[in-house]
Enzyme design. Structure first.
Site, PDB file in Angstrom:
ATOM      1  N   GLY A  70       0.839  -1.184   0.000  1.00 32.98           N
ATOM      2  CA  GLY A  70       0.000   0.000   0.000  1.00 32.98           C
ATOM      3  C   GLY A  70       0.876   1.235   0.000  1.00 32.98           C
ATOM      4  O   GLY A  70       2.028   1.194  -0.431  1.00 32.98           O
ATOM      5  N   ARG A  71       0.339   2.328   0.524  1.00 29.74           N
ATOM      6  CA  ARG A  71       1.108   3.577   0.581  1.00 29.74           C
ATOM      7  C   ARG A  71       1.931   3.694   1.865  1.00 29.74           C
ATOM      8  O   ARG A  71       2.824   4.538   1.957  1.00 29.74           O
ATOM      9  CB  ARG A  71       0.161   4.766   0.456  1.00 29.74           C
ATOM     10  CG  ARG A  71      -0.500   4.831  -0.898  1.00 29.74           C
ATOM     11  CD  ARG A  71      -1.291   6.121  -1.084  1.00 29.74           C
ATOM     12  NE  ARG A  71      -2.035   6.035  -2.332  1.00 29.74           N
ATOM     13  CZ  ARG A  71      -3.347   5.806  -2.407  1.00 29.74           C
ATOM     14  NH1 ARG A  71      -4.052   5.627  -1.308  1.00 29.74           N
ATOM     15  NH2 ARG A  71      -3.949   5.753  -3.575  1.00 29.74           N
ATOM     16  N   GLU A  74       5.949   3.905   2.033  1.00 26.76           N
ATOM     17  CA  GLU A  74       6.578   5.168   1.624  1.00 26.76           C
ATOM     18  C   GLU A  74       6.876   6.041   2.833  1.00 26.76           C
ATOM     19  O   GLU A  74       7.878   6.762   2.848  1.00 26.76           O
ATOM     20  CB  GLU A  74       5.676   5.930   0.654  1.00 26.76           C
ATOM     21  CG  GLU A  74       5.460   5.219  -0.659  1.00 26.76           C
ATOM     22  CD  GLU A  74       4.410   5.894  -1.527  1.00 26.76           C
ATOM     23  OE1 GLU A  74       4.094   7.087  -1.288  1.00 26.76           O
ATOM     24  OE2 GLU A  74       3.903   5.226  -2.433  1.00 26.76           O
ATOM     25  N   CYS A 100       4.127  -6.223  -2.441  1.00 29.03           N
ATOM     26  CA  CYS A 100       3.738  -4.958  -3.055  1.00 29.03           C
ATOM     27  C   CYS A 100       4.843  -3.916  -2.847  1.00 29.03           C
ATOM     28  O   CYS A 100       5.966  -4.099  -3.299  1.00 29.03           O
ATOM     29  CB  CYS A 100       2.385  -4.530  -2.492  1.00 29.03           C
ATOM     30  SG  CYS A 100       1.607  -3.115  -3.275  1.00 29.03           S
ATOM     31  N   HIS A 101       4.542  -2.812  -2.144  1.00 34.57           N
ATOM     32  CA  HIS A 101       5.519  -1.758  -1.869  1.00 34.57           C
ATOM     33  C   HIS A 101       6.300  -2.012  -0.573  1.00 34.57           C
ATOM     34  O   HIS A 101       7.173  -1.222  -0.226  1.00 34.57           O
ATOM     35  CB  HIS A 101       4.817  -0.400  -1.775  1.00 34.57           C
ATOM     36  CG  HIS A 101       4.344   0.126  -3.088  1.00 34.57           C
ATOM     37  ND1 HIS A 101       3.218  -0.357  -3.726  1.00 34.57           N
ATOM     38  CD2 HIS A 101       4.847   1.077  -3.903  1.00 34.57           C
ATOM     39  CE1 HIS A 101       3.042   0.294  -4.861  1.00 34.57           C
ATOM     40  NE2 HIS A 101       4.024   1.173  -4.996  1.00 34.57           N
ATOM     41  N   TYR A 120       5.682  -5.106  -6.207  1.00 34.78           N
ATOM     42  CA  TYR A 120       4.750  -4.462  -7.116  1.00 34.78           C
ATOM     43  C   TYR A 120       5.563  -3.988  -8.326  1.00 34.78           C
ATOM     44  O   TYR A 120       6.644  -3.411  -8.155  1.00 34.78           O
ATOM     45  CB  TYR A 120       4.080  -3.278  -6.408  1.00 34.78           C
ATOM     46  CG  TYR A 120       3.070  -2.570  -7.257  1.00 34.78           C
ATOM     47  CD1 TYR A 120       1.842  -3.158  -7.523  1.00 34.78           C
ATOM     48  CD2 TYR A 120       3.351  -1.325  -7.805  1.00 34.78           C
ATOM     49  CE1 TYR A 120       0.907  -2.515  -8.316  1.00 34.78           C
ATOM     50  CE2 TYR A 120       2.425  -0.673  -8.591  1.00 34.78           C
ATOM     51  CZ  TYR A 120       1.204  -1.274  -8.852  1.00 34.78           C
ATOM     52  OH  TYR A 120       0.283  -0.637  -9.643  1.00 34.78           O
TER      53      TYR A 120
END
Length: 166
Positions: A70-71, A74, A100-101, A120
């Protein structure tokens, strides 16, 4: 085993929910660490309770690490304490699962050079620049690291991670 999740708001809901419950089903103790106590909310609105803050985590007390996507990664990768937890656990050979991330945290930890893994596709270049032999596969196992790309890979990802924990 005690399994630690490092995450924050805007995690990819199913990439946290599924492994959380799958690992509990296997009998593991599961803990969620984030910036602050309270609750965090995923991209699609699912909320989870935070068990401890990054600054209260002692990596020696945990046997394995999960990095959902997801975000959230980050922001998590900008927290030196969270990055140091990931670096220590990965470098000590403890089982680490990322999807993913999630590998963005491992990139910031500087532990991926020479490793084989996936993520991802949107961060493929970042992975390659970090020294990863990037593979487009639903799951890649390289020693203590189990990596996957997207929510469709969840079953394969957890199947391999659970094997590693036995």
């Amino acid at each position: 085993m005690k399994v630690l999740f490092l995450t924050a708001n805007e995690f990819e809901d199913v990439e946290l929910i599924y492994p959380y419950h799958r690992l509990k089903e296997e009998g593991h103790e599961v803990y969620i660490a984030s910036f602050e106590r309270g609750t965090i909310t995923g991209k699609h609105g699912y909320s989870v309770k935070v068990d401890l803050t990054f600054d209260k985590v002692n990596p020696e007390e945990f046997d394995a690490l999960v990095l959902p996507g997801g975000r959230a990664p980050e922001r998590v990768r900008l927290n030196e304490k969270a990055v140091s937890i990931a670096r220590k656990m990965f470098s000590e050979g403890k089982p680490v699962a990322s999807i993913c991330h999630g590998p963005q945290i491992l990139i910031s930890a500087g532990v991926l050079r020479g490793r084989k893994g996936t993520s991802y596709p949107g961060i493929k270049d970042d992975m390659i620049n970090a020294g990863v032999e990037w593979v487009d596969a639903e799951v890649v196992v390289d020693g203590n690291w189990v990596s996957s790309r997207v929510p469709a890979d969840l079953y394969a990802w957890m199947r391999e991670f659970v094997k590693l924990l036995k």
